[in-house]
Write a protein that holds these residues in place. Structure first.
Motif, short mmCIF file in Angstrom:
data_model
loop_
_atom_site.label_atom_id
_atom_site.label_comp_id
_atom_site.label_asym_id
_atom_site.label_seq_id
_atom_site.Cartn_x
_atom_site.Cartn_y
_atom_site.Cartn_z
N LEU A 40 2.17 -2.41 9.61
CA LEU A 40 2.00 -1.30 9.21
C LEU A 40 2.67 0.01 9.47
N ALA A 41 2.45 -0.17 10.99
CA ALA A 41 3.07 0.93 11.82
C ALA A 41 4.53 0.96 11.60
N ALA A 42 5.41 -0.17 11.61
CA ALA A 42 6.52 -0.40 11.50
C ALA A 42 7.17 0.07 10.16
N THR A 43 6.63 -0.57 9.25
CA THR A 43 7.20 -0.38 7.88
C THR A 43 6.85 0.85 7.21
N LYS A 44 5.64 1.38 7.28
CA LYS A 44 5.13 2.53 6.73
C LYS A 44 4.85 2.26 5.07
N GLU A 45 4.86 0.89 4.94
CA GLU A 45 4.70 0.17 3.48
C GLU A 45 3.56 1.15 2.65
N ILE A 46 2.43 1.39 3.40
CA ILE A 46 1.20 1.82 2.57
C ILE A 46 1.10 3.39 3.00
N ALA A 47 1.21 4.44 2.19
CA ALA A 47 0.98 5.65 2.63
C ALA A 47 -0.52 6.02 1.94
N ALA A 48 -1.41 5.71 2.67
CA ALA A 48 -2.72 5.72 2.14
C ALA A 48 -3.28 7.14 2.42
N GLU A 64 -10.74 -0.86 12.83
CA GLU A 64 -10.66 0.05 14.00
C GLU A 64 -9.13 -0.47 14.57
N ILE A 65 -8.45 -1.40 14.60
CA ILE A 65 -7.48 -1.96 15.01
C ILE A 65 -6.23 -1.44 14.21
N ALA A 69 -2.29 2.78 12.60
CA ALA A 69 -0.91 2.68 12.14
C ALA A 69 -1.23 3.49 10.77
N LEU A 70 -2.33 3.84 10.01
CA LEU A 70 -2.37 4.25 8.98
C LEU A 70 -2.72 5.97 8.92
N GLY A 71 -3.10 6.32 10.35
CA GLY A 71 -3.42 7.75 10.62
C GLY A 71 -4.45 8.13 9.85
N LEU A 72 -5.39 7.43 9.51
CA LEU A 72 -6.75 7.93 9.01
C LEU A 72 -8.00 7.51 9.65
N THR A 73 -9.16 8.21 9.66
CA THR A 73 -10.25 7.82 10.03
C THR A 73 -11.08 7.13 9.06
N PRO A 74 -11.85 5.97 9.28
CA PRO A 74 -12.47 5.01 8.37
C PRO A 74 -13.67 5.53 7.86
N LEU A 75 -13.75 5.47 6.51
CA LEU A 75 -15.14 5.52 5.87
C LEU A 75 -15.87 4.52 5.87
N GLY A 140 -6.07 8.38 -8.76
CA GLY A 140 -4.87 9.02 -8.44
C GLY A 140 -4.40 8.75 -7.16
N LYS A 141 -5.11 8.30 -6.14
CA LYS A 141 -4.64 8.24 -4.76
C LYS A 141 -4.42 6.69 -4.41
N THR A 142 -4.01 6.65 -2.98
CA THR A 142 -3.72 5.19 -2.51
C THR A 142 -4.89 4.95 -1.67
N ILE A 143 -5.61 3.80 -1.84
CA ILE A 143 -6.93 3.66 -1.35
C ILE A 143 -6.79 2.30 -0.50
N VAL A 144 -7.16 2.18 0.71
CA VAL A 144 -7.03 1.04 1.40
C VAL A 144 -8.50 0.58 1.68
N VAL A 145 -8.94 -0.36 1.37
CA VAL A 145 -10.17 -1.16 1.80
C VAL A 145 -10.15 -2.35 2.46
N VAL A 146 -11.07 -2.24 3.49
CA VAL A 146 -11.19 -3.46 4.44
C VAL A 146 -12.21 -4.23 4.25
N CYS A 147 -12.19 -5.38 3.72
CA CYS A 147 -13.45 -6.13 3.30
C CYS A 147 -13.50 -7.53 3.57
N HIS A 148 -13.93 -8.30 2.61
CA HIS A 148 -14.17 -9.55 2.77
C HIS A 148 -13.42 -10.63 1.66
N GLY A 149 -13.35 -11.96 1.70
CA GLY A 149 -12.87 -12.61 0.78
C GLY A 149 -13.65 -12.54 -0.75
N GLY A 150 -14.97 -12.64 -0.58
CA GLY A 150 -15.77 -12.31 -1.54
C GLY A 150 -15.61 -11.29 -2.36
#
Length: 244
Positions: A40-48, A64-65, A69-75, A140-150
């Motif tokens: 994510l840091a190299a490609t910048k493919e997700i402008a979250a 946290e890891i 690369a996204l430059g964001l504080t997690p909620l 209308g935004k680009t949202i990244v959610v870190v979650c689970h398979g379910g």
């Protein structure tokens, strides 16, 4: 246009050691999350615009890891947790099965997997409700959610308007740190249309246990050839009753 990226957490200690619950990331899980960060840091493919995570430790540690690369504080969001195991938390898989049996979501979708835990139906309803809330709050935004398979399973159930109460006949096998990308066009008034762009994208893991690291260089976030692809179905892709 709303874009939703669902990222499954990296490998957990519970998966490695065979117990119900969490335990945080395994050593391999930490490597997997670092590989995703590097991509994510190299490609910048997700402008979250926003980064949200389940509050289970394996998801929080993954977030946290990759967050730098996204430059964001997690909620933090409790409603993005995996199916809640209740009193089964921390039990070995064999002890869990001996004590509570093997869950049969097809035949008993409303039976919690253990006391104080959730059933399949409760879980899917929670996931659908949480995704609806998040998407409305960040329309209308680009949202990244870190979650689970379910939770990722639940996105398919919700967006394809499947039955929330019983598992679909088609099963999913979402990989650790995989990226699932949904894109929504339109709005509630004009009509919404969800498009699945990618599922189970784990390209960043291909160099683990190899002698050569992926050289990201300057890849395009979107292949140049995509510019030639139609964004709406052409006539031959439409149903016969829609053709002129």
């Amino acid at each position: 246009m709303t874009q939703l990226y669902l990222i499954r957490h990296a490998e957990s200690m519970s998966a490695l050691q065979g117990f119900v619950g969490d335990g945080g990331l395994s050593p391999l899980g930490i490597v997997q999350a670092q590989r995703l960060h590097d991509r994510l840091a190299a490609t910048k493919e997700i402008a979250a615009d926003v980064l949200i995570t389940s509050t289970f430790p394996r998801a929080v540690q993954t977030t946290e890891i990759i967050a730098p690369a996204l430059g964001l504080t997690p909620l933090l969001d409790d409603e993005l947790q995996e199916l809640r195991p209740g009193r089964a938390e921390g039990l070995s898989i064999q002890t869990f099965r001996d004590r509570y049996g093997v869950p049969n979501y097809d035949k008993r979708p409303f039976l919690p997997i253990a006391p104080e835990g959730e059933s399949w139906g409760q879980f899917m309803f929670r996931v659908a409700t949480a995704l609806e809330r998040i998407l409305r709050e960040h329309e209308g935004k680009t949202i990244v959610v870190v979650c689970h398979g379910g939770v990722i399973d639940g996105s398919f159930v919700s967006f394809f308007r499947m039955n929330l109460w019983t598992p679909p006949p088609t099963r999913f096998a979402t990989q650790n740190t995989s990226i699932t990308h949904w894109k929504k066009r339109g709005d509630i008034q004009a009509g919404e249309q969800w498009q699945l762009v990618t599922y189970n994208d784990t390209f960043h893991l291909l160099d683990i246990d190899t002698s050569t690291r992926i050289s990201w260089g300057q890849p395009f976030a979107q292949p140049g050839s995509d510019a030639n692809h139609p964004t709406m179905p052409i006539s031959t892709e439409m149903h016969s009753d829609e053709r002129a």
